[in-house]
Design a protein around this motif. Structure first.
Motif: not given
Length: 973
Positions: A213-227
């Protein structure tokens, strides 16, 4: 709005250029080449409040100050590799290793804060810094380690696999497994003020790999791998919702190391470099890809807008300006030899093998090949005719019709061209290495007019006037009559390298006179436009601006506002710029094997800052000492060295320093660029203040270091107490001197008195000696002897005796006036005396006087009448009472070194028998002998003349007295 749209077009243009050109990346500097990089594998990068660059590497933690690297280690460290560089609110750096050891840096030392190995259980756990604790996210839950007492507080249960924080918002991924089910569930939480909020529960029948997970000023991103495919989710604070993003195809299969939010774009750092996306709705739109061959792990934008990139296998590299892109030619053997701008952002390159490469926003849209292998020396675009003239560096030239892209052989008409200028629709100016020519209808006719025979360098047209720079001066031609006049500066010819025009003025880049402006028939010097000592290579106009290439880089000059902006090595111009062309939206700097493409907007120029200036070390007499603000030093600790630095990328090359040391300096002194110390040798005693300032060479921002004051004590010989001691010593010495002089004078006075007394005494003694020698008995005997001779009628004997007697008396009287006489005079008086005494003894006296031949009797001085008393004693007391065989022997000889010995020896009755014959009323010692002893005493003690007298009794073999021997020794004088 227009500027933003134009910037977008510029980025699109860059992508089109990359179709047939490789290595479309920003200009970068490999830190391995800038400074000796300590590792090649790096995980994190961070800039602290003092603009130090911190690097977390496989080999440990490093700090870069713009010049070199400092490694930080701890003796209790279980692993070299450190991760997750973070700053607390006080600017203190924190990090962690895979064993859960949490470290912080304070006072340039790496300290172990807490060993949380039992909590992390061998997993690299994220952590964050709050006001009161270190928040650790582990496989067992979330813990707070209190900063004050290091107590452990467990906040939440459950496995935390990823975390990221922005300000006071914590984003956490917690994962729960459902027994042996193939499904996985991930819970995405937001934590604020120790309150947990579920944002999204994600489930899948497939394994969710490496969630981050990556946090920013007005947002946050989630990244993972599936298959094996990347999945992306975004949480937007403005809508308080989680949205699934469509994963770009370019990212699907890559490993994403990190995601940053820079310049309103999302930067994905992957195994294939950096991908820059713009978020539009739920779609990520690719803007560009950078460094496709690098595994980029982190990116940092420092205080001077330099972009730092860390990699897993290629160290660290820095881009000083992302807007400057370097494009290399696809064919390594091709070299660019000429270039010219066309219409609509198109341009043409000529190569060393006769190729003509035509570029537009889509890349190379046309390639023409001249017959044979030609070195293209110059290109000129005739916009009115839509033709390009191609000049070859030999006796050849061609023209290209851009409407049909046909090539026409122009023979040697434009060969070896130095410059072209379009006079009007019918006339073209062509300058070569030997002459200046006007061509009339150049594409259909060979009509020529030579206006001057001389080597041409540059030309320009303004208001029906042709300005031509020749090798021997600048000339102005009327385009109708072609009559010329030379333009001079202060009566001297000027040598011009490049010419450009803006509105109604001609601008000249000269060889020796800098930048000049020719307007209304007058030359105006514009030395104020550029820094001194800058040598201009090429000068070109662009609307209201002048673009100027120099050895130090590019300059943009606006004559109306006098605004000067500069591009140099700090901006990424690693090569010296000479040739360049100006398009509608770009600048293209041309090098033999590559191009620098730069947008002509405000993003090209950076506003540089200067980091704080630090005094890093102080040496006193070549020995390091602790850096303080004040020093008190002995007088002989007067050699000082100050080392200093200003942090930042290559600050050792880009920061200039000035110093002054008060009160010696009243003005600031320059420190040579790339020098970071000053040395002061043999400073005199006194109070000093060392002041230092630093400034980035491209900035107006000046930073001052904290001044250092130091006092060098006076040597003891310059102190007041020493002055007092010296004065007291001088007074004492003067007093002692005068006292000594007084004593000397007193001693001299006493000596003189003593001498007078001695002389008087000696005189008295001489008189006494004379009186003894002229005693009545001796005189009576002498007169009786004379009377006897007269009665006996022995006139001759009487006369002879009387003469001798008178001579002796005269000698006595004469010698008695002198302290010393010669040995010869003494012996002569003695002979005369003995001759008279012999008569007394009725010739019953035998005497001898022997003198050593080595004696210089005429020069040796002896006390006057000194020997005679001892001879008299020998006669009176030794020989007088002997009836016969009376003998007296007197001898003078040299003994030892420079000593005289006089011996008086008689064979009389001896001293013992003589004393028996003395009458009771008679004195024991003869008067003359006693006087002589006093004289000896005076000579020895007062006159320092060593005279010795010894008297020895002589005995025969039967031990019967056989006489007396008197030995007198004295130094030869």
């Amino acid at each position: 709005m227009y500027s933003t749209f134009r910037d977008i077009l510029i980025c699109i243009g860059f992508l089109f250029f990359g179709m047939l050109l490789c290595a479309q990346n920003p200009v970068i500097e490999q830190m391995e080449h800038v400074s000796k990089l300590p590792d090649v594998e790096f995980y994190d990068i961070l800039e602290d409040h003092n603009h130090y660059i911190w690097l977390a590497a496989d080999k440990g933690l490093y700090r870069y100050n713009g010049n070199n690297y400092q490694k930080f280690t701890n003796p209790n460290q279980k692993a070299n590799s450190l991760f997750q560089l973070k700053l607390d609110e006080k600017g203190k750096l924190w990090c962690i290793n895979i064993h859960g050891q949490i470290f912080y840096v304070e006072k340039d030392t790496l300290h172990l804060f807490y060993d949380a190995s039992k909590l992390v259980k061998g997993q690299l756990s994220p952590f964050e810094i709050t006001n009161t604790s270190i928040r650790l996210f582990t496989v067992d839950g979330i813990y707070d380690i209190i900063l004050k007492d290091k107590n452990i507080i467990k906040l939440f249960e459950g496995m935390s696999v990823s975390e990221s924080t922005h300000n006071d918002l914590f984003y956490v991924i917690k994962m729960n497994e459902n027994g042996r089910s193939s499904k996985e569930k991930q819970n995405w939480y937001q934590i604020k003020d120790d309150q947990i909020k579920l944002l999204k529960t994600l489930t899948s029948k497939y394994r969710m790999q490496s969630p981050k997970v990556y946090a920013f000023k007005n947002s946050a991103l989630l990244n993972f791998k599936e298959q094996g495919k990347n999945q992306l989710y975004i949480y937007k604070t403005e809508i308080d919702d989680v949205l699934k993003l469509r994963t770009p195809i370019s990212l699907e299969d890559l490993t994403i190391y990190n995601i940053s939010y820079l310049n309103n774009d999302y930067w994905f750092l992957t195994t294939s470099g950096v991908f820059i996306f713009q978020l539009k709705g739920q779609q990520l739109v690719l803007k560009e890809q950078l460094f496709s061959n690098e595994s980029v792990t982190d990116v940092l934008v420092d205080f001077n807008k330099n972009y730092w990139f860390t990699t897993l296998d290629n160290g660290v590299f820095v881009s000083s300006n992302l807007n400057i892109r370097q494009l290399n030619l696809d064919q390594a053997k091709d070299k660019i030899t000429a270039a010219c701008a066309l219409n609509n952002n198109q341009f043409l390159l000529g190569t060393n093998n006769g190729k003509l490469l035509f570029y537009n926003t889509n890349g190379v849209f046309k390639t023409l090949k001249l017959p044979g292998s030609k070195i293209i020396g110059n290109l000129f675009f005739d916009a009115s005719q839509n033709h390009v003239i191609v000049s070859i560096n030999a006796s050849e030239s061609y023209s290209v019709d851009l409407n049909l892209f046909t090539i026409k052989d122009q023979k040697n008409k434009y060969s070896v061209a130095k410059t072209f200028s379009k006079i009007n629709d019918e006339n073209l100016f062509y300058g070569s290495y030997k002459e200046a020519i006007i061509y009339n209808k150049p594409y259909i006719s060979d009509s020529t007019r030579v206006i001057r025979k001389s080597r041409v360098k540059a030309s320009e047209i303004l208001n029906n006037q042709l300005f031509v720079s020749f090798i021997d001066g600048l000339y102005q031609f009327d385009v109708n009559s072609f009559q010329s006049k030379e333009i001079k500066l202060d009566g001297e010819s000027i040598l011009v390298n490049s010419i450009a025009k803006i509105n109604d003025a001609i601008w000249l880049a000269t060889q020796h006179n800098g930048l000049l402006c020719f307007k209304d028939g007058q030359l105006i010097s514009r030395h104020d436009a550029l820094p001194k000592q800058v040598q201009i290579n090429t000068l070109k106009s662009d609307g209201e601006f002048l673009w100027i290439s120099t050895e130090e880089g590019f300059y943009s000059f606006h004559p109306k506002t006098n605004q000067v902006r500069r591009l140099n090595t700090q901006d990424g111009l690693t090569l010296s710029v000479d040739k360049f062309i100006i398009l509608e939206d770009y600048l293209v700097s041309v090098f033999p094997n590559s191009l620098y493409v730069m947008p002509k907007n405000n993003t090209l120029f950076k506003a540089f800052k200067t980091s704080k200036v630090w005094i890093t070390s102080v040496q006193i007499n070549d020995k390091d000492t602790v850096v303080n603000t004040n020093y008190n030093l002995p007088y002989d600790y007067n050699k000082l060295r100050f080392d200093f630095n200003s942090n930042g990328f290559q600050s050792n090359k880009h920061v200039s320093y000035k110093y002054r040391i008060k009160p010696i300096d009243t003005t600031w002194r320059n420190v040579p660029l790339n020098t970071h110390f000053v040395v002061f040798n043999s400073l005199s005693s006194g109070d000093y203040t060392f002041e230092l300032q630093g400034k980035n060479i491209s900035s107006k921002d000046v930073q001052f270091a904290s001044p250092i004051t130091f006092t060098i004590a006076k040597p003891f010989w310059e102190t007041y107490w020493f002055y007092g001691l010296v004065i007291a010593t001088i007074i004492g010495l003067v007093w002692l001197y005068f006292r000594w002089r007084l004593q000397q004078k007193e001693a001299q006075r006493i000596t003189e008195i003593d001498k007078i007394l001695i002389d008087k005494k000696i005189t008295n003694l001489r008189l006494e000696n004379l009186r003894s020698q002229m005693n009545p008995h001796f005189i009576f005997n002498a007169l009786n002897s004379i009377q006897d001779y007269i009665i006996s009628n022995e006139k001759e004997l009487a006369s002879s005796y009387l003469v001798k007697f008178s001579r002796l008396i005269r000698m006595y009287l004469d010698y008695s006036q002198q302290n010393e006489i010669t040995l010869e005079e003494e012996l002569n008086a003695l002979k005369l005396y003995l001759e008279l005494e012999k008569v007394r003894f009725e010739d019953e006296l035998e005497y001898t006087i022997s003198v050593d031949n080595q004696l210089k009797t005429k020069h040796i001085k002896v006390p006057s009448l000194f020997i005679q008393p001892y001879v008299e004693n020998a006669l009176k007391h030794g020989l007088l009472h002997k009836l016969n065989d009376r003998k007296l022997h007197i001898e003078a000889k040299i003994i030892q070194q420079n000593k005289l010995e006089i011996t008086v020896e008689d064979n009389g009755i001896g001293r013992a028998q003589s004393e028996k014959l003395i009458r009771p009323n008679q004195q024991h010692k003869p008067f003359a002998t006693k006087a002589n002893e006093e004289r000896v005493h005076l000579y020895k003690n007062k006159l320092k003349r060593d005279i010795a007298i010894t008297t020895n009794d002589l005995y025969d073999e039967n031990d019967v007295a056989a006489g007396t021997k008197v030995v007198i020794t004295m130094p030869i004088h």
